[in-house]
Every structure is written in structure tokens, then in C-alpha cells.
Design a protein around this motif. Structure first.
Motif, PDB file in Angstrom:
ATOM      1  N   ASP A   1       0.880  -1.175   0.000  1.00 24.48           N
ATOM      2  CA  ASP A   1       0.000   0.000   0.000  1.00 24.48           C
ATOM      3  C   ASP A   1       0.912   1.218   0.000  1.00 24.48           C
ATOM      4  N   PRO A   2       1.351   1.700  -1.171  1.00 23.35           N
ATOM      5  CA  PRO A   2       2.395   2.732  -1.227  1.00 23.35           C
ATOM      6  C   PRO A   2       2.062   3.982  -0.425  1.00 23.35           C
ATOM      7  N   ALA A   3       0.830   4.451  -0.470  1.00 20.90           N
ATOM      8  CA  ALA A   3       0.467   5.696   0.229  1.00 20.90           C
ATOM      9  C   ALA A   3      -0.099   5.430   1.615  1.00 20.90           C
ATOM     10  N   ASN A   4      -0.222   4.138   2.001  1.00 20.37           N
ATOM     11  CA  ASN A   4      -0.774   3.780   3.313  1.00 20.37           C
ATOM     12  C   ASN A   4      -2.162   4.385   3.495  1.00 20.37           C
ATOM     13  N   TRP A   5      -3.022   4.182   2.487  1.00 22.20           N
ATOM     14  CA  TRP A   5      -4.382   4.714   2.531  1.00 22.20           C
ATOM     15  C   TRP A   5      -5.401   3.670   3.007  1.00 22.20           C
ATOM     16  N   LEU A   6      -5.052   2.375   2.983  1.00 22.97           N
ATOM     17  CA  LEU A   6      -6.065   1.332   3.135  1.00 22.97           C
ATOM     18  C   LEU A   6      -5.697   0.384   4.265  1.00 22.97           C
TER      19      LEU A   6
ATOM     20  N   GLY B   1     -12.235  -9.600   4.786  1.00 22.68           N
ATOM     21  CA  GLY B   1     -11.647  -8.972   3.613  1.00 22.68           C
ATOM     22  C   GLY B   1     -12.217  -7.612   3.287  1.00 22.68           C
ATOM     23  N   GLN B   2     -12.882  -6.957   4.244  1.00 22.17           N
ATOM     24  CA  GLN B   2     -13.439  -5.628   3.972  1.00 22.17           C
ATOM     25  C   GLN B   2     -12.320  -4.599   4.012  1.00 22.17           C
ATOM     26  N   ILE B   3     -12.296  -3.726   2.992  1.00 21.83           N
ATOM     27  CA  ILE B   3     -11.242  -2.734   2.861  1.00 21.83           C
ATOM     28  C   ILE B   3     -11.808  -1.375   3.197  1.00 21.83           C
ATOM     29  N   THR B   4     -11.179  -0.692   4.160  1.00 21.98           N
ATOM     30  CA  THR B   4     -11.570   0.663   4.556  1.00 21.98           C
ATOM     31  C   THR B   4     -10.375   1.575   4.385  1.00 21.98           C
ATOM     32  N   THR B   5     -10.681   2.890   4.336  1.00 22.70           N
ATOM     33  CA  THR B   5      -9.624   3.881   4.139  1.00 22.70           C
ATOM     34  C   THR B   5      -9.055   4.309   5.486  1.00 22.70           C
ATOM     35  N   THR B   6      -7.782   4.607   5.495  1.00 23.99           N
ATOM     36  CA  THR B   6      -7.121   5.158   6.685  1.00 23.99           C
ATOM     37  C   THR B   6      -6.656   6.586   6.461  1.00 23.99           C
ATOM     38  N   ALA B   7      -6.817   7.080   5.247  1.00 20.06           N
ATOM     39  CA  ALA B   7      -6.457   8.458   4.923  1.00 20.06           C
ATOM     40  C   ALA B   7      -7.311   8.902   3.747  1.00 20.06           C
ATOM     41  N   VAL B   8      -7.293  10.207   3.480  1.00 13.87           N
ATOM     42  CA  VAL B   8      -8.073  10.765   2.383  1.00 13.87           C
ATOM     43  C   VAL B   8      -7.427  10.357   1.057  1.00 13.87           C
ATOM     44  N   LEU B   9      -8.229   9.880   0.149  1.00 15.81           N
ATOM     45  CA  LEU B   9      -7.736   9.494  -1.175  1.00 15.81           C
ATOM     46  C   LEU B   9      -7.515  10.741  -2.009  1.00 15.81           C
ATOM     47  N   ASP B  10      -6.357  10.889  -2.570  1.00 12.62           N
ATOM     48  CA  ASP B  10      -5.993  12.074  -3.329  1.00 12.62           C
ATOM     49  C   ASP B  10      -5.498  11.648  -4.702  1.00 12.62           C
ATOM     50  N   ARG B  11      -6.228  12.065  -5.722  1.00 10.29           N
ATOM     51  CA  ARG B  11      -5.844  11.705  -7.083  1.00 10.29           C
ATOM     52  C   ARG B  11      -4.538  12.352  -7.488  1.00 10.29           C
ATOM     53  N   GLU B  12      -4.199  13.494  -6.886  1.00  9.98           N
ATOM     54  CA  GLU B  12      -2.984  14.200  -7.261  1.00  9.98           C
ATOM     55  C   GLU B  12      -1.745  13.669  -6.519  1.00  9.98           C
TER      56      GLU B  12
ATOM     57  N   ILE C   1       1.550  11.449  -5.599  1.00 15.62           N
ATOM     58  CA  ILE C   1       2.621  10.920  -6.452  1.00 15.62           C
ATOM     59  C   ILE C   1       2.476   9.408  -6.632  1.00 15.62           C
ATOM     60  N   TYR C   2       1.685   8.749  -5.786  1.00 11.97           N
ATOM     61  CA  TYR C   2       1.509   7.299  -5.889  1.00 11.97           C
ATOM     62  C   TYR C   2       0.405   6.910  -6.874  1.00 11.97           C
ATOM     63  N   VAL C   3      -0.243   7.905  -7.449  1.00 14.09           N
ATOM     64  CA  VAL C   3      -1.311   7.651  -8.414  1.00 14.09           C
ATOM     65  C   VAL C   3      -0.751   7.878  -9.815  1.00 14.09           C
ATOM     66  N   GLN C   4      -0.874   6.879 -10.642  1.00 11.28           N
ATOM     67  CA  GLN C   4      -0.404   6.960 -12.021  1.00 11.28           C
ATOM     68  C   GLN C   4      -1.588   6.781 -12.955  1.00 11.28           C
TER      69      GLN C   4
ATOM     70  N   ILE D   1       2.492  34.783 -18.287  1.00  8.37           N
ATOM     71  CA  ILE D   1       2.315  33.893 -17.141  1.00  8.37           C
ATOM     72  C   ILE D   1       1.389  32.760 -17.552  1.00  8.37           C
ATOM     73  N   THR D   2       1.476  31.665 -16.800  1.00 10.54           N
ATOM     74  CA  THR D   2       0.671  30.465 -17.070  1.00 10.54           C
ATOM     75  C   THR D   2       0.010  30.019 -15.787  1.00 10.54           C
ATOM     76  N   ALA D   3      -1.229  29.562 -15.895  1.00 11.49           N
ATOM     77  CA  ALA D   3      -1.945  29.009 -14.753  1.00 11.49           C
ATOM     78  C   ALA D   3      -1.724  27.503 -14.710  1.00 11.49           C
ATOM     79  N   VAL D   4      -1.397  26.989 -13.517  1.00 15.85           N
ATOM     80  CA  VAL D   4      -1.126  25.566 -13.316  1.00 15.85           C
ATOM     81  C   VAL D   4      -2.128  25.034 -12.304  1.00 15.85           C
ATOM     82  N   ASP D   5      -2.816  23.938 -12.683  1.00 16.08           N
ATOM     83  CA  ASP D   5      -3.825  23.339 -11.803  1.00 16.08           C
ATOM     84  C   ASP D   5      -3.619  21.826 -11.809  1.00 16.08           C
ATOM     85  N   PRO D   6      -3.399  21.213 -10.641  1.00 21.79           N
ATOM     86  CA  PRO D   6      -3.210  19.745 -10.612  1.00 21.79           C
ATOM     87  C   PRO D   6      -4.447  18.969 -11.036  1.00 21.79           C
ATOM     88  N   ASP D   7      -5.604  19.604 -10.986  1.00 22.53           N
ATOM     89  CA  ASP D   7      -6.824  18.910 -11.403  1.00 22.53           C
ATOM     90  C   ASP D   7      -6.839  18.738 -12.914  1.00 22.53           C
TER      91      ASP D   7
END
Length: 888
Positions: free
Chosen positions: A521-526, A533-544, A546-549, A605-611
Motif C-alpha cells: 500500500d504505497p500511500a498507506n491509505w487502506l 476482507g473488507q477494505i476501509t480507508t485510513t487516509a483521504v484518497l488524493d488523485r494528485e 505521487i503514488y497515483v499513475q 504567465i501560465t496558470a497551473v492546476d493539478p486537477d
């Protein structure tokens, strides 16, 4: 030797052959290229160009000089051989013919003495013709019939052969000679001639195998050496005698024949040669088989062609499994095999019976057994053995196995052991015990080459293989694997995500339920419930994160059973995170430079948004209302969905660094916006828009990263300097301690130690050792003149009172004792200079120990306890051994 006569009749000149039929006697054996006779052609006009021909060109050839040669070697029959010799004028095409009859000479018998006395002469030929009312002699060529002489003659020698003479020897004194190989050319001296009488003789036995014939030329000259007659040719043929045995090219001949060959099958050819004349009986060989070993199944399994030497089979029954090799003794005899007169020789013919596939492989058992654990591949489960009577390690012996039944899915294959020829039943596909518990295979064995014609495979070439599958503990497996879950990012900790369970394939094993755990569990979210076998979250899931590809987050879980041995299986959970508008856009870059004038002063200038879309661009750019100077000095214009341009609103802005806040809003629903500060450096510029003033660089200052790097370098430099100082001080202390802790074996009272230091001068070269040996006996300085006192002597001052040391100090006080002595020496105003001897162990007067000789006194030391010396360390070990050992 039959007499040879040459006659000629007087006649008028007439062009053509002198006779219609010419008869000649020649030897029975004729060799290719051998001259036979010379045809006589009369040409009244000496300028005519005559061409000679033969009616049998394949046997006889006529040269331009009229000599008839044999074109090939052959034997003349008893009947005369006839052919026609023609002569044609090349200019007028006029043609003349003459018939030639060749008769073989009778069998040769050596001439007796009586015959030799009657030996006739060979007369040089001559002819007369009338011209201008005179008779003139005309010389012509003549070919004398060959003289036949047997080889290996016993003599006596020289042996007379023939007499050469000219009809002019009556009026002139002539001299005769012969030339050619055997006379005056190598081998010389075989033939000689009497120069006066012309008697030709042979001087020694001849060998036909060395020289088969000699071609000599006889000459007649007068006493002045002038040629009287044209030379005549004399041919002497050496008659072959049977003096050579046949010789085989090889003493041992090797051949092969397949077993089961039919009669008449060719096996091999043996060849012998005979040095005698191959066209005579002496060289004509005949072959036969003398013996055969072994003589089974028949003593006459082979025969040989008596002329060619070809060996063939004459009987059936060749069987390699019974007789693998035959040995034949072959005899070659000349004289056409005449056992009485012929000479013989023998050779050995070894005939190997080669194997053919006339024996099929047969299994040693009708049923074979084996077992295999489930899910195992490349495992040998059974060993099939066969027997084959054919020759080992040949295609007729090598076995090939195939499964003919009981394996529809192709889970088994059978390999062949090249050494033992056994069949190795091997599993090539995994077998599931829960599906198949046993296999019954039908297998067949055959050779690499087909069986010989007429031979069938027996029932023993087929067998049955019974294979039992062994149940083993198998790994649990997740279903599905991988499992895909779609979830919006931002899911709070403690939320139930999904249930990920596995199944155990072992239905026939009694074991408890599976246990689950997290493997990766690279980000230690689960986290996963170990039971259900029920899987629950231990942290907020963040699409941005670095462990999300590519919006995908992977986690791996483990399911384990409690079997023997315990097994586990892994499963991958793939979470596809859906984007929400949880990130406000930011400006990029954070710093920019522009000119203090209005033109040119645009900043892109340029606007940068991780979304991602639709929570990203297009973006809205604007300047805040506060402070008022922002909108008064600056203006911003959007040039595309992600880009904008910042520029001065006023004509001139003083050089310096300005923080320009920019409000950027994305297109999400709801919108997300942020205020980003752009640090703008305003400077003086040239016509190209490049900064030219130095104040710009000073005003800009250093960035935070540069300042931190400089500070780190300064701190590291200070630490290195501090470490160097500490190391130098520690080294000085160690050097001083080494000077104090002198090795006990070095007695400073009796020795001067050299420390590689220069003294204080010439006055320091002589030391007063009495200060070390007996300080109390030193002569007072009062009796010495003040002017001559040495600098390293003790001055006249009050003697410092050193503390009286106890007779037996505690071992722990040794270091303090030495340090106190060092301080006393440093603070003593009467101490000598630093480059002189320092008195560190001067005890002063009134030592409580008295003389050291008391250590040897048994009365004074008998009541003293020296065991404490053992606690003083290795430097006092010798004293401890001497005085602390009791009665020893």
C-alpha cells in the motif's frame, strides 16, 4: 630368330607401292604405340607430298614416314590380320593401295648354338634405277621386324642376337655402331655391337617389368666417319615370363552387407595386381574364396567373381543377431588361375553384417505405475523400460514413445533416455487434483526407422501407464484479480471502500477460513479486515498524489490458509480515482523581470492546476482591488485558456522588486480560485529589453535557496576547522602522556634518551647525571663561581617541597600522581629550560621507602603484602610475580 631378308629387283621407276600384298610377322602381344613395320612407297618425283592412311584407324596408324604403329594393345589371333594401307598425293589426289597381312610369330624358343651359327644377317636395303643411261643407288628406309628376347635369360653372356652388315663392306672398310636407350643411352651397355663384323649382342638378363622394349638404331660408316648407309631401326621386345606373384592392393578388405539380404546382393570388390604382362597369361588373374568363418548358417554364404573380384551373397539367412561378422580368405592366381603353373597370393575380406530394423521394441511389463503431485510440471512420473535385439544406439534400436490414449488434453509427454532407451513419462501441463485424481494412459513404442518389410509390431509394443494424482495444499486465489474500483478522490478516512475476498481451491482438505493482510500500500491509505476482507480507508484518497499513475492507485493484499504447508495468494486492488475540484490554480513562474518603462514590458504567465478537465482550464485572470496601487500600476490580459500577459499600466515605474497578486479561477463546478503573488523585478533596460543597471542585480538579492546553500557551506567549514583544532589538541596531549609514561624497561637514571630535538647550544651537550642518581650529593652552588654555573643545574633557591608519596599508592591514583608531577614541574621557577633534562621523579630528601635494597631484604619484606601489585596493570606484572607470589 627367324631370318630377315631384304631383296630388291631391278625395274624401271614407277610411282606406287612395290607390291600389292605385304606380309609381315609380328609378336602375338601388340602394345599401343608399338611400331610394327615400314611400308615401302616408290616416288619417281621426289617432290611429291604423300599422305598415308589405314582402313582400320582404330587399330593401326601410318605415319608420314610410312611406319605402321599399333593404336591400342591387343592380342593377335592365330589367323592373319589384314588391313589396307593407302597413299594419296596431296596435290593431284592420286591414290595407291596395298594390302597388309600380319601373322603372329610362333612361340619363342631360345636359339641353340647351332641356330646361332646359322643366324642370318640384316642387310642395309638398297635399290637401283636407270637414269641418263647409268645405274644409281637410292637409299630407302626399312623397318626390320622386331627381335623378341625373353626376360630373365640365364645366358651365357654376351648373347648374340643378329649381325648387321652392308653390301658395300666388300669394297669399303666399314665400321658398325648402334645408338639408343640400352646402347649408348641409359641404361647403357645392355646391347653392344662388334664394329668390324656388325654382330649385335645382349650383355645381361633383361627385365620386362622395368623396360618392355628397346628401340635401337644401327649405323654404318667408313673409316673416315662418313655415313655409308642410312641408319636402320631395330626393335627388341622383351618377352614376359611369369616371375611376379599377384599382389592385393590391401591385405585386409572391409565390407558390409545388411542382414536379411537376398542371394545375389553385392557386398564388395577385392583387387589384386600382377606386375607381369596383363595381356598375357602371366598377368591374367583369377579369384576364389578359400575359406569362410564362421560357417553358419551355411559354409558358402558368399561367392566371388573369378575375374572381377566382386563378392556377392549366394545364400539367405544373414542375421546380425546371430552372426555379426564373416571373415573370408581370398586367393588370386595368375596364369588365368592355373593351379599348376600359376603363382598365387591371399588376402582377408572382413564382411560386417549391418543391422536392419527386424526387431521391434517390446515393453518389459504390460502395466507401469506412477504418481505426481498436483500443479507440478516437468516432473518424471514413470519410467518405461523396453528391450530391443537390434544393435544398440542405432536408429533401429533407439525407441520413440507416444501416448495413444487416456490423455485428451495433452498433459503428458514421453521422452527417451538416450543411454538406457527408457521412456520417461513427464508432466507438461499442471494437473488439478480436484478435477482429475487418476490417469490411465495407453502408450506405444517404435523405432526411429520403420520395421523391415514383412515384420509387424507385436502386442508387447503397447503398454498401460496408471498415474495417481496426489492432493497438495494449493494457494488461495482472489476473484477477480485484479479487482477494479471506481471512486471519487477525497474519500475520508474510515470509509468502507470495498470487499476483496479470495477462494481456497482445496475442497477436500479440512482447514479453517482464510486470513487477509495487506502486502503493498504505497500511500498507506487502506486497511483490510483479516476475517472478511473488507477494505476501509485510513487516509483521504488524493488523485494528485505521487503514488497515483494515470488516475490509478494499486494496492496488493495477501490471503493465507493454515494448511500443511501454509499457502498464500496475492490479489491486486486497482482504485480508479475520479477527479474533484479540490485544487486551486497557481501562477507560473513565481518570478519575472520587466523594464521600468512602458515599452517593452509584457510578462507572460501560465496558470497551473493539478486537477484535470473539467476542473482545470480555461482559467480567468484578474488583479485584486486592494491595494489600489496594483490596478493603478499593472494590467493583465488573458491570451488563451491557460496563459495571460501582465504589463505596466503607467509609463514609468521606478526600478525595484514588486509583489503583484493575481487572482486565478478555474472552470470547475463549483469554481476554485486562489491569489498567487508574482514577484516582479523592475529594472532599467536597453533598446533590446535587457536589464543594464547594476542596481537591478543588487536589488534583486539572492534567492532563498542560494542563501541556504551559502549558510550550509559556512557551517560545514566551521565544523571542519573546529574538528581540526580538537584533533591537534588531543594529539599534543597524547604526545605529552607518552613522554611521561616511559617504558619500565628504560631506566632514565642511567640513560640519556634522544628525542630528536636540538639542545640549547654547546653548553647543553654535557649533562650532570648526578642529579638523577644522587640528588642529595650534588655540590652546592655556593662553592662555584657564579659566572661558570651551568644553565641546566639547579639554581640556589629554596627547595620546593614535593608532597610525600605513600609507599603503596592506590592503582587508581597513578594518573593523578603523574599529572601532579607535571604541574609541579611546569610551575617550578627553578626548573631548567624546556630543552634540558627535567627532573620529574625527584623525590626530595627523606624518602619513606629508604633504600631500594630493602626490596631484597627477607626480614623487612616478609611481613609486607604485595598482592596489590597485581592490580597495577601490565607494567607492574614483573614485580607482582617477584613479590606477590607468596612462597613461590
Amino acid at each position: 630368330q627367324a631370318p630377315i631378308k631384304a631383296t630388291c629387283e631391278d625395274m624401271s621407276c614407277k610411282t606406287g607401292f612395290p607390291e600389292d600384298v605385304h606380309r609381315a610377322v609380328v609378336s602375338r602381344s601388340v602394345h599401343g604405340g608399338q611400331p610394327l613395320l615400314n611400308v615401302r612407297f616408290r616416288s619417281c618425283d621426289g617432290n611429291k607430298k604423300i599422305h598415308f592412311g589405314s582402313s582400320e584407324p582404330e587399330d593401326f596408324r601410318v605415319g608420314e614416314d610410312g611406319v605402321v604403329y599399333a593404336e591400342r594393345s591387343f592380342q593377335l589371333s592365330a589367323e592373319p590380320t589384314e588391313f589396307v594401307v593407302s597413299a594419296q598425293d596431296r596435290e593431284t589426289q592420286e591414290e595407291w593401295q596395298m594390302r597388309v597381312k600380319l601373322t603372329p610369330e610362333p612361340a619363342f624358343t631360345a636359339p641353340s648354338a647351332k641356330d646361332r651359327k646359322k643366324m642370318e644377317d640384316i642387310i642395309f636395303p638398297w635399290q637401283q634405277y636407270k637414269q641418263s643411261s647409268h645405274l644409281k643407288r637410292q637409299k630407302r628406309d626399312w623397318v626390320i621386324p622386331p627381335i623378341n628376347l625373353p626376360e630373365n635369360s640365364r645366358g651365357p653372356f654376351p648373347q648374340e642376337l643378329v649381325r648387321i652388315r652392308s653390301d658395300r663392306d666388300k669394297s669399303l672398310s666399314l665400321r658398325y655402331s648402334v645408338t639408343g636407350p640400352g646402347a649408348d643411352q641409359p641404361p647403357t651397355g645392355i646391347f653392344i655391337i662388334n664394329p668390324i663384323s656388325g654382330q649385335l649382342s645382349v650383355t645381361k638378363p633383361l627385365d620386362r617389368e622395368q623396360i618392355a622394349s628397346f628401340h635401337l638404331r644401327a649405323h654404318a660408316v667408313d673409316v673416315n666417319g662418313n655415313q655409308v648407309e642410312n641408319p636402320i631401326d631395330i626393335v627388341i621386345n622383351v618377352i614376359d615370363m611369369n616371375d611376379n606373384r599377384p599382389e592385393f592392393l590391401h591385405q585386409v578388405w572391409n565390407g558390409t552387407v545388411p542382414e536379411g539380404s537376398k542371394p545375389g546382393t553385392y557386398v564388395m570388390t577385392v583387387t589384386a595386381i600382377d606386375a607381369d604382362d596383363p595381356n598375357a597369361q602371366n598377368g591374367m588373374l583369377r579369384y576364389r574364396i578359400l575359406s569362410q568363418a564362421p560357417s553358419s548358417p551355411s559354409p558358402n554364404m558368399f561367392t566371388i567373381n573369378n575375374e572381377t573380384g566382386d563378392i556377392i551373397t549366394v545364400a539367405a539367412g544373414l542375421d546380425r543377431e546371430k552372426v555379426q561378422q564373416y571373415t573370408l580368405i581370398i586367393q588370386a592366381t595368375d596364369m588365368e588361375g592355373n593351379p599348376t603353373y600359376g603363382l598365387s597370393n591371399t588376402a582377408t575380406a572382413v564382411i560386417t553384417v549391418t543391422d536392419v530394423n527386424d526387431n521391434p521394441p517390446e515393453f518389459t511389463a504390460m502395466t507401469f505405475y506412477g504418481e505426481v503431485p498436483e500443479n507440478r510440471v516437468d516432473v518424471i512420473v514413470a519410467n518405461l523400460t523396453v528391450t530391443d535385439k537390434d544393435q544398440p544406439h542405432t536408429p533401429a534400436w533407439n525407441a520413440m514413445y507416444r501416448v495413444t490414449g487416456g490423455d485428451p488434453t495433452g498433459r503428458f509427454t514421453i521422452l527417451t533416455d538416450p543411454n538406457s532407451n527408457d521412456g520417461l513419462v513427464t508432466v507438461v501441463k499442471p494437473i488439478d487434483f480436484e478435477t482429475n485424481r487418476m490417469f490411465v494412459l495407453t502408450v506405444a513404442a517404435e523405432n526411429q526407422v520403420p520395421l523391415a518389410k514383412g515384420i509387424q509390431h507385436p502386442p508387447q509394443s503397447t503398454a498401460t501407464v496408471s498415474i495417481t494424482v496426489i492432493d497438495v495444499n494449493e494457494s488461495p486465489y482472489f476473484v477477480p484479480n485484479p479487482k477494479l474500483v471506481r471512486q471519487e478522490e477525497g474519500l475520508l478516512a474510515g470509509s468502507v471502500l470495498t470487499t476483496f475476498t479470495a477462494q481456497d481451491p482445496d475442497r477436500y482438505m479440512q482447514q479453517t477460513s482464510l486470513r487477509y493482510s495487506k502486502l503493498s500500500d504505497p500511500a498507506n491509505w487502506l486497511k483490510i479486515d483479516p476475517v472478511n476482507g473488507q477494505i476501509t480507508t485510513t487516509a483521504v484518497l488524493d488523485r494528485e498524489s505521487i503514488y497515483v499513475q494515470n488516475n490509478m492507485y494499486n494496492a496488493t493484499f495477501l490471503a493465507s490458509d493454515n494448511g500443511i504447508p501454509p499457502m498464500s495468494g496475492t490479489g491486486t486492488l486497482q482504485i480508479y480515482l475520479l477527479d474533484i475540484n479540490d485544487n486551486a490554480p497557481q501562477v507560473n513562474p513565481k518570478e519575472a523581470t520587466t523594464c521600468e518603462t512602458l515599452q517593452p514590458n509584457a510578462i507572460n504567465i501560465t496558470a497551473v492546476d493539478p486537477d484535470i478537465d473539467p476542473n482545470a482550464g480555461p482559467f480567468a485572470f484578474e488583479l485584486p482591488d486592494m491595494p489600489p496601487s496594483i490596478k493603478r500600476n499593472w494590467t493583465i490580459v488573458r491570451i488563451s485558456g491557460d496563459h495571460a500577459q501582465l504589463s505596466l499600466r503607467i509609463r514609468f515605474l521606478e526600478a525595484g522588486i514588486y509583489d503583484v497578486p493575481i487572482v486565478i479561477t478555474d472552470s470547475g463546478n463549483p469554481h476554485a480560485s486562489s491569489t498567487s503573488v508574482l514577484k516582479v523585478k523592475v529594472c532599467q533596460c536597453d533598446i533590446n529589453g535587457d536589464c543594464t543597471d547594476v542596481d537591478r542585480i543588487v536589488g534583486a538579492g539572492l534567492g532563498t535557496g542560494a542563501i541556504i546553500a551559502i549558510l550550509l557551506c559556512i557551517i560545514i567549514l566551521l565544523i571542519l576547522v573546529l574538528m581540526f583544532v580538537v584533533w591537534m589538541k588531543r594529539r599534543d596531549k597524547e604526545r605529552q602522556a607518552k613522554q611521561l609514561l616511559i617504558d619500565p624497561e628504560d631506566d632514565v637514571r642511567d640513560n640519556i634518551l634522544k628525542y630528536d630535538e636540538e639542545g640549547g647550544g654547546e653548553e647543553d651537550q654535557d649533562y650532570d647525571l648526578s642529579q638523577l642518581q644522587q640528588p642529595d650529593t650534588v655540590e652546592p652552588d655556593a662553592i662555584k663561581p657564579v659566572g661558570i654555573r651551568r644553565l641546566d643545574e639547579r639554581p640556589i633557591h629554596a627547595e620546593p617541597q614535593y608532597p610525600v608519596r605513600s609507599a603503596a599508592p592506590h592503582p587508581g591514583d597513578i594518573g593523578d600522581f603523574i599529572n601532579e608531577g607535571l604541574k609541579a614541574a611546569d610551575n617550578d621557577p627553578t626548573a631548567p629550560p624546556y630543552d634540558s633534562l627535567l627532573v620529574f621523579d625527584y623525590e626530595g630528601s627523606g624518602s619513606t621507602a629508604g633504600s631500594l635494597s630493602s626490596l631484597n631484604s627477607s626480614s623487612s619484606g616478609g611481613e609486607q603484602d604485595y598482592d596489590y601489585l597485581n592490580d597495577w596493570g601490565p607494567r607492574f606484572k614483573k614485580l607482582a610475580d617477584m613479590y606477590g607470589g607468596g612462597d613461590d
